[in-house]
Design a protein around this motif. Structure first.
Motif, PDB file in Angstrom:
ATOM      1  N   UNK B  31      69.908  40.390 -10.421  1.00 60.10           N
ATOM      2  CA  UNK B  31      70.924  39.977  -9.459  1.00 60.10           C
ATOM      3  C   UNK B  31      70.317  39.072  -8.402  1.00 60.10           C
ATOM      4  N   UNK B  34      74.121  39.957  -5.280  1.00 58.59           N
ATOM      5  CA  UNK B  34      74.663  41.283  -5.564  1.00 58.59           C
ATOM      6  C   UNK B  34      75.544  41.240  -6.801  1.00 58.59           C
ATOM      7  N   UNK B  35      75.516  42.332  -7.565  1.00 61.27           N
ATOM      8  CA  UNK B  35      76.220  42.343  -8.849  1.00 61.27           C
ATOM      9  C   UNK B  35      77.726  42.143  -8.664  1.00 61.27           C
ATOM     10  N   UNK B  36      78.310  42.821  -7.679  1.00 62.18           N
ATOM     11  CA  UNK B  36      79.768  42.715  -7.514  1.00 62.18           C
ATOM     12  C   UNK B  36      80.179  41.305  -7.119  1.00 62.18           C
ATOM     13  N   UNK B  37      79.460  40.700  -6.187  1.00 58.87           N
ATOM     14  CA  UNK B  37      79.782  39.334  -5.755  1.00 58.87           C
ATOM     15  C   UNK B  37      79.639  38.362  -6.920  1.00 58.87           C
ATOM     16  N   UNK B 222      72.851  41.812 -14.405  1.00 55.41           N
ATOM     17  CA  UNK B 222      73.692  42.912 -13.929  1.00 55.41           C
ATOM     18  C   UNK B 222      75.166  42.559 -14.043  1.00 55.41           C
ATOM     19  N   UNK B 225      76.433  42.202 -17.582  1.00 58.68           N
ATOM     20  CA  UNK B 225      76.748  43.461 -18.246  1.00 58.68           C
ATOM     21  C   UNK B 225      78.123  44.001 -17.837  1.00 58.68           C
TER      22      UNK B 225
END
Lengths: 124, 360
Positions: B31, B34-37, B222, B225
């Motif tokens: 990452x 960040x993975x969510x962003x 990340x 996936x």
């Protein structure tokens, strides 16, 4: 982010803010950073009695899961329910809006670290 | 164990704050911000992924098409030049050695893209099945995935040509700054996107040029996936392995080849387990390796292959192999640490708003 000097810290990366006979608990900036984006927080129930060092919940991120331990002994009198839907507050504001549990202390906190000692631990 | 390998972008990743971790023998970016962003940016704009770790083979020579058709599940009889297709390399028992995409460059000329962890074994298997025709070109090739709804505009601007006429699972030989660049409309995120194959020594130049477009950000493995799982795309080593057939992984629909390929006798049979898609009740997730039971019962009837909070859905999802006699049940219990989570059977893809197949 530096660790606030008015808090106490556990080696398991929780923080404690003592407020008279009560204490507020959360996880440290170091812990939230290591976990990454937090997606789920499980907290104890109000009324639960916690021993110091007892497991009290779970924090999950996209890639990891970590148990939460109570750094103090006491009875849970409030939990941060906003974390149910917005667990990202733990990433964004670990020492303020990302607080987790408020307890009525059964004993004065013992065996915890100062901000300076906790920072040393994190750098090891 | 040999030393961890690095892609041509490794220093770029470190200079840009990537969290690196070993993956399939390679030091890869997991990452950046960040993975969510990164996940959300890919769904909403466009991201670039360093995929240089994957293996790339050429397979060519007289009779290559006929011989390759006996080596893999891909239906080459209907695969036209300029198109690529997803399929499997199987063992004699129908177990999956790898999943791979095959590009038809000519009548007897093919380009194969395989998983990093399987590349060595694939090369050995293909060399045995199609002797003297396979070349591992990975050392001189790079791979960058450009994924997200804005990717077409980014690519058209960068290469100065129209890509609206390039259909899903089609590819084209292009040029980037005077050197060859293969571009296919494929990907692993469920979004409109492209996989780009530059010469390895030009990978960084291409990467930087793509990032000069303000709509593009880097994304790590990340986010890759979580993006692929939301779309129900299989990951080798999780949903696909030598213990399960393509049919058990829910892929028998794509086994249209009538060639007597290795493993064809078993490829469409369900021996013991079936892959089941499950939706959990909340944000709490399960992970690969967690057990599946029926609610209220102790007997283990399966194993989770992938599980994650699904950022675009707001709840957790999982894929699991379940013993075939229980696969049609509606509700399962999944173990997560000491607790048991209830999961309902659902259909793939979990996330249905992906732009990958959009028609222009």
């Amino acid at each position: 982010m530096s660790n606030p000097t008015n808090l106490l810290y556990a080696e398991s990366h929780e923080w404690v803010r003592v407020e008279g006979e009560e204490a507020v608990l959360g996880i440290t900036d170091h812990a939230q950073h290591a976990l990454g984006d937090i997606t789920y927080v499980e907290l104890p129930a109000v009324g639960d009695s916690l021993a110091a060092g007892q497991e009290m919940g779970v924090v999950e991120s996209v890639k990891a899961a970590s148990d939460l331990y109570s750094p103090v002994a006491g009875e849970v009198i409030a939990v941060n329910e906003t974390l149910n839907d917005t667990p990202e507050l733990v990433n964004q504001s670990p020492y303020d809006q990302g607080w987790m549990v408020r307890v009525k202390l059964a004993a004065q906190p013992a065996g915890l670290l100062s901000a300076a000692d906790y920072e040393k631990l994190c750098q090891e | 164990m040999s030393e961890t390998r690095e892609t041509p972008l490794a220093s770029w990743h470190r200079d840009h704050g990537a969290k690196m971790a070993p993956f399939a023998g390679w030091d890869m970016p997991i990452q950046y911000e960040g993975i969510l962003a990164e996940h959300n940016h890919t769904r909403n704009a466009a991201s670039v992924f360093d995929i240089c770790h994957m293996g790339q083979f050429m397979l060519e020579g007289g009779g290559a098409a006929e011989k390759l058709a006996r080596a893999v599940t891909h239906n080459l009889a209907t695969l036209k030049e300029g198109k690529c297709r997803y399929g499997f390399l199987l063992n004699e028992k129908g177990g999956v050695l790898d999943d791979l995409i095959i590009y038809r460059l000519g009548a007897d000329r093919f380009f194969l893209v395989v998983n990093a962890a399987c590349a060595e074994g694939d090369f050995a298997a293909l060399s045995a099945r199609v002797p003297g025709m396979v070349t591992d070109i990975s050392p001189r090739m790079g791979k960058v995935d450009l994924q997200g709804p804005a990717s077409i505009d980014v690519l058209e601007k960068l290469l100065g040509q129209n890509f609206h006429d390039l259909g899903y699972f089609c590819f084209r030989e292009c040029e980037f700054r005077g050197r060859p660049l293969r571009v296919s409309r494929t990907g692993y995120t469920g979004e409109l996107g492209y996989e780009l194959y530059p010469p390895r020594d030009m990978t960084e130049e291409l990467w930087i040029a793509l990032l000069e477009d303000e709509r593009v950000k880097p994304a790590g493995l990340g986010a890759r996936d979580t993006l692929r799982l939301e779309c129900g795309l299989a990951l080798y080593g999780h949903e696909l392995d030598t213990e399960h057939t393509p049919a058990e992984a829910g892929m028998d629909g794509m086994l249209t080849s009538t060639a007597p390929y290795v493993g064809h006798e078993y490829a469409r049979s369900i021996k013991s387990q079936v892959l089941v898609a499950m939706k959990l009740e909340g944000r709490r997730t399960v992970r690969s390796g967690d057990s599946v039971t029926l609610p209220g019962e102790a007997a283990v009837i399966g194993k989770v292959t992938s599980g994650s909070f699904a950022p675009s859905l707001g709840y957790a999802v999982a894929l699991a192999y379940v013993d075939k006699e229980y696969a049609d049940r509606d509700t399962f219990a999944l173990t997560a640490g000491r607790s048991s989570l209830i999961a309902g059977k659902t259909e793939l893809p979990f996330y249905k708003n992906g732009t990958a197949r959009i028609k222009f």
